[in-house]
Motif scaffolding. Structure first.
Motif, PDB file in Angstrom:
ATOM      1  N   THR A  72       0.830  -1.205   0.000  1.00  0.00           N
ATOM      2  CA  THR A  72       0.000   0.000   0.000  1.00  0.00           C
ATOM      3  C   THR A  72       0.865   1.255   0.000  1.00  0.00           C
ATOM      4  OG1 THR A  72      -1.575  -1.217   1.342  1.00  0.00           O
ATOM      5  CG2 THR A  72      -1.923   1.160   1.171  1.00  0.00           C
ATOM      6  N   LEU A  73       1.974   1.167   0.680  1.00  0.00           N
ATOM      7  CA  LEU A  73       2.865   2.319   0.775  1.00  0.00           C
ATOM      8  C   LEU A  73       3.799   2.398  -0.436  1.00  0.00           C
ATOM      9  CD1 LEU A  73       3.797   2.195   4.561  1.00  0.00           C
ATOM     10  CD2 LEU A  73       2.287   3.812   3.426  1.00  0.00           C
ATOM     11  N   GLY A  74       3.633   1.484  -1.407  1.00  0.00           N
ATOM     12  CA  GLY A  74       4.413   1.550  -2.630  1.00  0.00           C
ATOM     13  C   GLY A  74       5.718   0.790  -2.563  1.00  0.00           C
ATOM     14  N   GLU A  75       5.871  -0.048  -1.559  1.00  0.00           N
ATOM     15  CA  GLU A  75       7.108  -0.823  -1.441  1.00  0.00           C
ATOM     16  C   GLU A  75       6.816  -2.258  -1.902  1.00  0.00           C
ATOM     17  OE1 GLU A  75      10.547  -0.187  -0.422  1.00  0.00           O
ATOM     18  OE2 GLU A  75      10.400  -2.144  -1.403  1.00  0.00           O
ATOM     19  N   GLU A  76       7.370  -2.614  -3.041  1.00  0.00           N
ATOM     20  CA  GLU A  76       7.094  -3.930  -3.597  1.00  0.00           C
ATOM     21  C   GLU A  76       7.879  -5.032  -2.877  1.00  0.00           C
ATOM     22  OE1 GLU A  76       4.843  -4.646  -6.020  1.00  0.00           O
ATOM     23  OE2 GLU A  76       4.264  -2.534  -5.967  1.00  0.00           O
ATOM     24  N   ASN A  77       9.009  -4.624  -2.319  1.00  0.00           N
ATOM     25  CA  ASN A  77       9.879  -5.606  -1.678  1.00  0.00           C
ATOM     26  C   ASN A  77       9.370  -5.912  -0.265  1.00  0.00           C
ATOM     27  OD1 ASN A  77      11.887  -7.100  -0.532  1.00  0.00           O
ATOM     28  ND2 ASN A  77      13.534  -5.627  -0.937  1.00  0.00           N
ATOM     29  N   THR A  78       8.765  -7.106  -0.108  1.00  0.00           N
ATOM     30  CA  THR A  78       8.200  -7.451   1.200  1.00  0.00           C
ATOM     31  C   THR A  78       9.111  -8.430   1.923  1.00  0.00           C
ATOM     32  OG1 THR A  78       6.902  -9.189   0.214  1.00  0.00           O
ATOM     33  CG2 THR A  78       5.839  -7.053   0.465  1.00  0.00           C
TER      34      THR A  78
END
Lengths: 148, 721, 123
Positions: A72-78
């Motif tokens: 949601t915050l635009g960070e694809e790297n989880t």
């Protein structure tokens, strides 16, 4: 336990989701827990509190919530690290909010992040903590407030 | 220290004074010697000139005579003779008697008469030798002629006289070798003077060298003395410093000096580092040091407080009470996110140097142990007071009954917590949760009230108030439950402390009872009221007293183990609600009863009996005023349970069923015993949970009766229970 | 030595007046608030003033400041409850010389006077 003091921490958490999470989080009915570990949901950001009251406040969330939050915050790297960062960030906002509202009555520590059980955190056994269920986008997290 | 200091300085002052005296002496000697040298030089030079003049005079005399004889000009040799004579004569006179004469260099010099014997003898000899010549030379000195040429002069009388005078003088000079003697005498004088001068110079030099030598020795003495004293002083300082260091190393208090800029001085006790948990404290600003470990408000007050000491106006003995750092809680970052809390006590004293304030002496102590003790004492004192109040509440209750109640209420509160914990959301869910919690807490309140546990009743009542308040809101959110949860926590804590108190009382009773073991054996037969009926009797008496009524309770089958374990709790809860309702609403006051032609004392009868088919019947009956159907009808319409039209159409049986509705109460005031309209609601819920039935029968002015039928207990359940 | 008592409580004023047992210390004026106190101050020229902090009209802090402005040699003893240390410290910063905590005993009051007078006479 003072209602206004508790509210400051709860507001810190809701504030985070309504400002960063895109949609506000829902607060469930708060209940009591005598064993903090039973409330732990995987990733936990802990802030130490002292001054007028002392103890700890945790924000604990399952990895799925943190992954969705990252995206949601635009960070694809989880990655694991990013999830740790994320839960720490929520705790940071909560402690920042508390610092602002409590002013000089409390000293609020910098958050630390724990994955899994909270082995190192010592809470007096007779102390009941307040557990505030937080539901965001149908994922459940908890705010645990364990203050004397 | 000061005496030692001045003693040391005395020696140095004396040494330096001596040094100056020696140096001054040498200097004066130098001046004297220089003056003596100058005078000796003048005398030696003058004596030398006399020697030269003695020859020149004779030579000028001979030249004059020769010039006169050969007809040359006599003026030059004559003038030379005159000049030589004058100089020689005045110098000789000066040598003899002292006086001012023209020196070798043309300057006038004043000389003293010679005094030493050798000079005087030489002078006397010289004067003796000179005197005849001096007389013989007089005519030449007086001679003055206009005639310049000798050839002409010789022709005159003047010239003839001069020639004879000259001749006479030459004769005098040469007689007895006078000229040579004069030369020798003047030479001797010159040599003697030179010798004397050299001798004197040598002597003076010796004196000078001695003076300088003494000054030098004195200088070294001073130097030695100074160095020795400095060493001694250094050693003393070293010892003093060592002592200070030892004190600062060993003292357990934090000691340091603080300047007006709040800076810690260069010296501080080692303990200070332990107290503040950091090193290099010298020069550190105290306020900055405390920032982050002491709340900001305390810090601001502290800064102002310390500034008072530097202000000068304040009497330091009259401000200790205001010291905000007298007992200050500090928080050091510990492991992880936990803080370590310590208590520190600061004390400030002015340090005056020559009546001027230079620093504050600050003493810091870690008073954690003491503060913790004080705090503990305070807490335990507060707890004792609370427990004493509680003790009054519980003393009259049988411990078994009380323990039973405590377990039961803890179960109920646990149930409330699990209701809260159920994770469903939404307004309807929340309302249902509130209803369920209300029933639980109401039951707890009822039982507490029956036992006369006022503190528990009060807290439970507060929770009911909170629930009612939230129920009335148009929408409910999870956050609205927060005050409720907080109160739940308080109530749990309270029940825990009652439990602790009971545990202590039980211990006490055990000790107490052992000493009266025989009496106990008797009492056990005589005291069967340790069960549910005792509780119900207490409750009845208490409520009746509060309401100003008199009630007699009669229980059958509620004692001992007549009630199956599984039903004991619910039956007790129902019995409590029946009694509360009955005493409050059913039984009339004594006067009303007299008017109604009944006895003053009301009667309530309760019975628990097994029916033949395995079922159980629990019945309640009072001889009160009976149910007021009109009042129930009106209340039901007022509270909006049914419409006015509907109520008209309802039969009495249906109307009676309304009293089991949640929120129904005909009472106009809310007390802890009735009026909330939940008593009957609790009964209905309990009956439903147990799959039983309840029937009501009533006769106006005569009685009210409830009959609860409970199903048989399955065999395995009974055994399990 | 002239003493002036400033306190809005009649009881406290009476108590101070009664308790003062220092020889030569004489109560010359009493005032119930700061305004009253400042009116009387130049007329009676007290050597010592006892000062309450919370009073109607004008509080103690302002009153201390004005008195010290008028007479820098005046000695002021703040008498107040401990509940607000910060206010008392503020009054001392403005020039008051000592603090006595309410409630106080006779001995405590006289000890405070002696401290202040000793200080005043010694320098």
């Amino acid at each position: 336990m003072d209602e206004t003091d508790l509210k400051v921490f709860i507001e810190g958490a809701t504030h985070f989701f309504s400002h960063m999470g895109g949609e506000p989080a829902e607060i469930g009915t708060p209940y009591l827990a005598s064993n903090c570990n039973s409330e732990v949901k995987g990733f936990t950001g802990i802030i130490g509190v002292t001054g007028k009251r002392r103890g700890s406040v945790y924000f604990t969330a399952p990895s799925v919530l943190l992954k969705v939050l990252l995206i949601t915050l635009g960070e694809e790297n989880t990655s694991h690290e990013n999830m740790c960062d994320m839960v720490g960030e929520v705790a940071n906002v909560i402690s920042g909010n508390a610092r602002k509202d409590f002013g000089s009555d409390f000293l609020i520590s910098v958050p630390i992040v724990v994955v899994g059980r909270l082995d190192k955190i010592v809470v007096p056994p007779e102390l009941r903590s307040f557990v505030v269920p937080i539901t965001w986008k149908s994922y459940d997290a908890s705010l645990v407030i364990a203050l004397e | 220290m000061s005496a030692m200091k001045s003693g040391k300085y005395n020696a140095i002052v004396l040494s330096i004074a001596l040094f100056i005296v020696f140096d001054a002496g040498v200097l004066v000697m130098n001046f004297y010697i220089a003056d003596q040298f100058a005078r000796d030089a003048v005398q030696v030079n003058l004596a030398g000139r006399q020697r030269t003049l003695s020859q020149r005079l004779i030579k000028a005399l001979l030249q004059t005579d020769n010039a006169l004889g050969s007809g040359n000009f006599i003026e030059t040799p004559l003038n030379e003779l005159k000049a030589g004579y004058r100089t020689f004569d005045t110098t000789l006179n000066a040598f003899n008697k002292g006086g001012t004469i023209t020196g070798v260099d043309g300057e006038s010099v004043s000389i003293e008469a010679f005094s030493d014997t050798r000079s005087r003898r030489l002078l006397t000899d010289t004067l003796e030798t000179w005197l005849p010549l001096q007389e013989a030379l007089q005519p030449m000195l007086a001679f003055d002629s206009k005639i310049e040429r000798s050839a002409e002069l010789i022709m005159t009388d003047e010239g003839a006289n001069l020639e004879s005078d000259l001749f006479h003088a030459i004769m005098v000079a040469s007689k007895d070798n006078r000229d040579n003697r004069l030369l020798k005498l003047t030479n001797d004088l010159a040599v003697h003077l030179e010798y004397e001068s050299a001798r004197r110079a040598t002597r003076l030099r010796i004196i000078q060298v001695t003076g300088i030598g003494l000054a030098l020795i004195n200088f070294f003495v001073i130097l030695f003395h100074l160095i020795r004293n400095l060493n001694k002083y250094d050693a003393m300082i070293e010892i003093a410093k060592k002592e200070t260091d030892d004190i600062l190393e060993t003292v357990t208090e934090g000691l340091f000096l603080l300047d007006s800029e709040y800076r810690i001085g260069s010296q501080h006790s080692a303990a200070l580092q332990d107290i503040f948990r950091r090193e290099n404290l010298a020069g550190v600003n105290l306020i900055e040091l405390l920032r982050g470990i002491v709340p900001e408000t305390t810090l601001n007050v502290a800064r102002d407080y310390i500034s008072l000491y530097f202000g000068g106006r304040v009497n330091e003995n009259l401000v200790d009470d205001l010291n905000p750092l007298n007992e200050v809680e500090v928080h050091f970052a510990g492991d992880g996110s936990q803080f370590q809390t310590r208590y520190l006590g600061f004390q400030f004293r002015r340090v005056l140097v020559d009546q001027e304030l230079s620093h504050l002496l600050v003493t810091v102590n870690d008073i954690t142990a003491r503060a913790a003790l004080e705090r503990e004492l305070q807490v335990s004192r507060a707890r004792s007071t609370a427990q004493l109040d509680m003790l009054m509440d519980i003393l009259h209750i049988e411990p078994e009954v009380l323990t039973d109640f405590l377990c039961g209420s803890e179960r109920s509160l646990g149930k409330i917590n699990s209701i809260l914990k159920r994770s469903a959301m939404g307004v309807e869910v929340y309302r249902a949760k509130l209803d369920q919690i209300f029933r639980e807490i109401h039951a707890v309140k009822g039982e507490a009230s029956a036992l006369g546990l006022n503190s528990v009743v009060g807290l439970a009542h507060d929770i009911e108030d909170l629930i009612t308040d939230v129920q009335e809101r148009p929408t409910i959110s999870g956050g609205d439950f927060l005050p409720l949860t907080i109160k739940l926590d308080v109530l749990l804590g309270h029940i825990q402390s009652v439990r602790e108190l009971v545990a202590r009382l039980v211990d006490f009773r055990l000790v107490f009872d052992r000493s009266k073991i025989a009496e106990v054996a008797d009492d056990q037969r005589a005291a069967p009221r340790t069960d549910m009926s005792a509780l119900l009797h207490n409750l009845t008496e208490r409520i009746a007293e509060e309401q100003g009524k008199r009630v007699n309770l009669h229980c059958v089958g509620l004692e001992g183990k007549h009630v199956p374990e599984m039903y004991r709790g619910p039956v007790k809860d129902m019995a409590i609600q029946f009694i509360r309702n009955g005493v409050t609403h059913g039984i009339e006051g004594p006067e009303d009863r007299l008017v109604a032609n009944k006895g003053q004392v009301g009667r309530i009868a309760m019975k628990f009996v097994p029916l033949g088919d395995g079922n159980f019947e629990f019945s309640y009956r009072d001889d009160g005023r009976g149910l007021d159907m009109d009042l129930i009808r009106n209340t039901a319409v007022d509270k909006g349970f049914v419409s006015a039209d509907q109520i008209e159409a309802m039969e009495d049986r249906a109307v009676m069923a309304l009293i089991f509705k949640r929120g129904f109460s005909t009472s106009t005031e809310v007390s802890s015993d009735a009026g909330r309209g939940v008593g009957m609601d609790v009964i209905r819920n309990l009956v439903n949970e147990l799959s039983g039935r309840v029937r009501v029968s009533t006769a106006r002015g005569e009685f009210t009766q409830f009959k609860v039928t409970l199903p048989a207990i399955p065999r395995d359940m009974d055994q399990a229970a | 030595m002239k003493l002036m008592i400033v306190d809005d409580s009649n009881i406290i004023r009476k108590k101070i007046e009664r308790s003062t047992e220092i020889e030569g210390l004489e109560v010359v004026a009493t005032a119930g608030n700061g305004v009253e106190a400042l009116e009387q101050f130049p007329k009676v020229r007290p050597d010592i003033v006892t000062m309450d902090l919370t009073m109607p009209e004008m509080g103690g802090i302002e009153c201390v400041e004005k008195m010290v402005e008028m007479d820098p040699n005046v000695v002021i003893l703040v008498i107040s409850a401990l509940s607000d240390k910060a206010t008392a410290i503020e009054a001392l910063k403005k020039g008051a010389n000592g603090f006595l905590c309410k409630p106080f005993s006779e001995q405590e009051l006289n000890r405070a006077f002696r401290e202040l007078l000793g200080e005043a006479t010694n320098g």
